[in-house]
Write a protein that holds these residues in place. Sequence first.
Motif, PDB file in Angstrom:
ATOM      1  N   ARG A 129       0.835  -1.210   0.000  1.00 47.37           N
ATOM      2  CA  ARG A 129       0.000   0.000   0.000  1.00 47.37           C
ATOM      3  C   ARG A 129       0.862   1.249   0.000  1.00 47.37           C
ATOM      4  O   ARG A 129       1.843   1.347   0.733  1.00 47.37           O
ATOM      5  N   GLY A 130       0.452   2.206  -0.813  1.00 43.26           N
ATOM      6  CA  GLY A 130       1.160   3.479  -0.861  1.00 43.26           C
ATOM      7  C   GLY A 130       2.530   3.394  -1.519  1.00 43.26           C
ATOM      8  O   GLY A 130       3.309   4.335  -1.455  1.00 43.26           O
ATOM      9  N   ARG A 131       2.813   2.279  -2.150  1.00 39.96           N
ATOM     10  CA  ARG A 131       4.084   2.052  -2.832  1.00 39.96           C
ATOM     11  C   ARG A 131       3.815   1.586  -4.261  1.00 39.96           C
ATOM     12  O   ARG A 131       4.095   0.434  -4.600  1.00 39.96           O
ATOM     13  N   PRO A 132       3.291   2.456  -5.105  1.00 39.20           N
ATOM     14  CA  PRO A 132       2.894   2.022  -6.456  1.00 39.20           C
ATOM     15  C   PRO A 132       4.050   1.497  -7.299  1.00 39.20           C
ATOM     16  O   PRO A 132       3.866   0.556  -8.079  1.00 39.20           O
ATOM     17  N   LYS A 133       5.241   2.071  -7.152  1.00 38.93           N
ATOM     18  CA  LYS A 133       6.377   1.579  -7.943  1.00 38.93           C
ATOM     19  C   LYS A 133       6.777   0.179  -7.495  1.00 38.93           C
ATOM     20  O   LYS A 133       7.059  -0.694  -8.328  1.00 38.93           O
ATOM     21  N   LEU A 134       6.772  -0.044  -6.200  1.00 33.90           N
ATOM     22  CA  LEU A 134       7.093  -1.374  -5.680  1.00 33.90           C
ATOM     23  C   LEU A 134       6.005  -2.377  -6.069  1.00 33.90           C
ATOM     24  O   LEU A 134       6.302  -3.512  -6.432  1.00 33.90           O
ATOM     25  N   ALA A 135       4.753  -1.942  -6.009  1.00 35.37           N
ATOM     26  CA  ALA A 135       3.645  -2.813  -6.420  1.00 35.37           C
ATOM     27  C   ALA A 135       3.773  -3.189  -7.897  1.00 35.37           C
ATOM     28  O   ALA A 135       3.555  -4.341  -8.274  1.00 35.37           O
ATOM     29  N   ILE A 170       3.666  -6.946 -18.200  1.00 26.66           N
ATOM     30  CA  ILE A 170       3.141  -5.586 -18.383  1.00 26.66           C
ATOM     31  C   ILE A 170       1.776  -5.446 -17.711  1.00 26.66           C
ATOM     32  O   ILE A 170       1.512  -4.475 -16.993  1.00 26.66           O
ATOM     33  N   GLY A 171       0.914  -6.427 -17.933  1.00 28.82           N
ATOM     34  CA  GLY A 171      -0.428  -6.381 -17.344  1.00 28.82           C
ATOM     35  C   GLY A 171      -0.404  -6.329 -15.834  1.00 28.82           C
ATOM     36  O   GLY A 171      -1.068  -5.499 -15.207  1.00 28.82           O
ATOM     37  N   TRP A 172       0.380  -7.206 -15.227  1.00 24.54           N
ATOM     38  CA  TRP A 172       0.453  -7.233 -13.772  1.00 24.54           C
ATOM     39  C   TRP A 172       1.158  -5.999 -13.212  1.00 24.54           C
ATOM     40  O   TRP A 172       0.833  -5.530 -12.117  1.00 24.54           O
ATOM     41  N   ALA A 173       2.114  -5.451 -13.946  1.00 27.20           N
ATOM     42  CA  ALA A 173       2.783  -4.219 -13.497  1.00 27.20           C
ATOM     43  C   ALA A 173       1.797  -3.057 -13.480  1.00 27.20           C
ATOM     44  O   ALA A 173       1.920  -2.146 -12.646  1.00 27.20           O
ATOM     45  N   ILE A 174       0.820  -3.078 -14.353  1.00 28.02           N
ATOM     46  CA  ILE A 174      -0.216  -2.036 -14.381  1.00 28.02           C
ATOM     47  C   ILE A 174      -1.297  -2.329 -13.339  1.00 28.02           C
ATOM     48  O   ILE A 174      -1.739  -1.430 -12.610  1.00 28.02           O
ATOM     49  N   MET A 175      -1.725  -3.588 -13.267  1.00 28.70           N
ATOM     50  CA  MET A 175      -2.854  -3.936 -12.401  1.00 28.70           C
ATOM     51  C   MET A 175      -2.519  -3.909 -10.909  1.00 28.70           C
ATOM     52  O   MET A 175      -3.369  -3.545 -10.101  1.00 28.70           O
ATOM     53  N   MET A 176      -1.307  -4.284 -10.557  1.00 26.75           N
ATOM     54  CA  MET A 176      -0.978  -4.389  -9.135  1.00 26.75           C
ATOM     55  C   MET A 176      -1.106  -3.050  -8.403  1.00 26.75           C
ATOM     56  O   MET A 176      -1.735  -3.001  -7.333  1.00 26.75           O
ATOM     57  N   PRO A 177      -0.569  -1.944  -8.926  1.00 26.19           N
ATOM     58  CA  PRO A 177      -0.796  -0.656  -8.234  1.00 26.19           C
ATOM     59  C   PRO A 177      -2.292  -0.273  -8.190  1.00 26.19           C
ATOM     60  O   PRO A 177      -2.757   0.298  -7.201  1.00 26.19           O
ATOM     61  N   LEU A 179      -4.835  -2.393  -8.079  1.00 29.13           N
ATOM     62  CA  LEU A 179      -5.451  -3.238  -7.048  1.00 29.13           C
ATOM     63  C   LEU A 179      -5.114  -2.742  -5.653  1.00 29.13           C
ATOM     64  O   LEU A 179      -5.973  -2.739  -4.761  1.00 29.13           O
ATOM     65  N   MET A 180      -3.867  -2.310  -5.450  1.00 29.37           N
ATOM     66  CA  MET A 180      -3.495  -1.796  -4.130  1.00 29.37           C
ATOM     67  C   MET A 180      -4.240  -0.498  -3.843  1.00 29.37           C
ATOM     68  O   MET A 180      -4.657  -0.272  -2.703  1.00 29.37           O
ATOM     69  N   TRP A 181      -4.422   0.331  -4.846  1.00 26.58           N
ATOM     70  CA  TRP A 181      -5.191   1.565  -4.673  1.00 26.58           C
ATOM     71  C   TRP A 181      -6.637   1.231  -4.316  1.00 26.58           C
ATOM     72  O   TRP A 181      -7.228   1.843  -3.412  1.00 26.58           O
ATOM     73  N   LEU A 182      -7.214   0.262  -5.010  1.00 29.34           N
ATOM     74  CA  LEU A 182      -8.589  -0.154  -4.701  1.00 29.34           C
ATOM     75  C   LEU A 182      -8.710  -0.719  -3.293  1.00 29.34           C
ATOM     76  O   LEU A 182      -9.739  -0.547  -2.650  1.00 29.34           O
ATOM     77  N   SER A 183      -7.663  -1.373  -2.823  1.00 28.30           N
ATOM     78  CA  SER A 183      -7.719  -1.978  -1.480  1.00 28.30           C
ATOM     79  C   SER A 183      -7.767  -0.919  -0.376  1.00 28.30           C
ATOM     80  O   SER A 183      -8.199  -1.194   0.731  1.00 28.30           O
ATOM     81  N   GLU A 184      -7.316   0.282  -0.702  1.00 27.81           N
ATOM     82  CA  GLU A 184      -7.355   1.362   0.290  1.00 27.81           C
ATOM     83  C   GLU A 184      -8.744   1.964   0.364  1.00 27.81           C
ATOM     84  O   GLU A 184      -9.132   2.587   1.297  1.00 27.81           O
TER      85      GLU A 184
END
Length: 184
Positions: A129-135, A170-177, A179-184
């Motif tokens: 969470r709050g780490r979009p580049k790491l996500a 590429i897809g997961w690199a886009i989706m993971m941040p 998804l983390m944003w949605l989780s907040e």
Amino acid sequence: MTKDASGTLATTCSRSRHAEMLLLTNIVVFQVAWLLSVIGGAQQMPWLGPLATLFALAWHLSAARKPFEEVLLILCCGLMGLCFDSYLVGAGWVTYKAGLFSDYVAPYWIITMWMLFGMTLNVSMRWLRGRPKLAALFGFYGGPASYLGGQALGGIVLTNQFAALLALAIGWAIMMPILMWLSE
């Protein structure tokens, strides 16, 4: 130390142990249900994954502080997975042995695996969470690694491995941040 201070300390330690047990249980439940899903898909028992996911999600929602929000997040993950994996199937980069609705739609057990993944976002994946580049980095490597694991177990075939792995990264690199944003 006063009685109030020691009581507060004991309560804090108890909450910490509870959070640790929840985290560990979330990881174990996810891994077991993930494995049963892939094995079910590989062994012509595509119902096994959704059944395992049902039990996993029932446990997760019973332990969730905000079950309604968790249900919405899990449904968003399922919808995202339906779209993304159906794109991979439609492009001919990925095939599945069992559970297909059509030649252009991801199998239902993969969609429930995405829902299963949704239960990790506020627990074992919370550290992103709050780490979009790491996500994004985690998604770039973790997404394809998961599909390679599924292929090794026989539940999925990356028919065009290079294109599939590139699309997954590429897809997961886009989706993971997202998804983390949605989780907040």
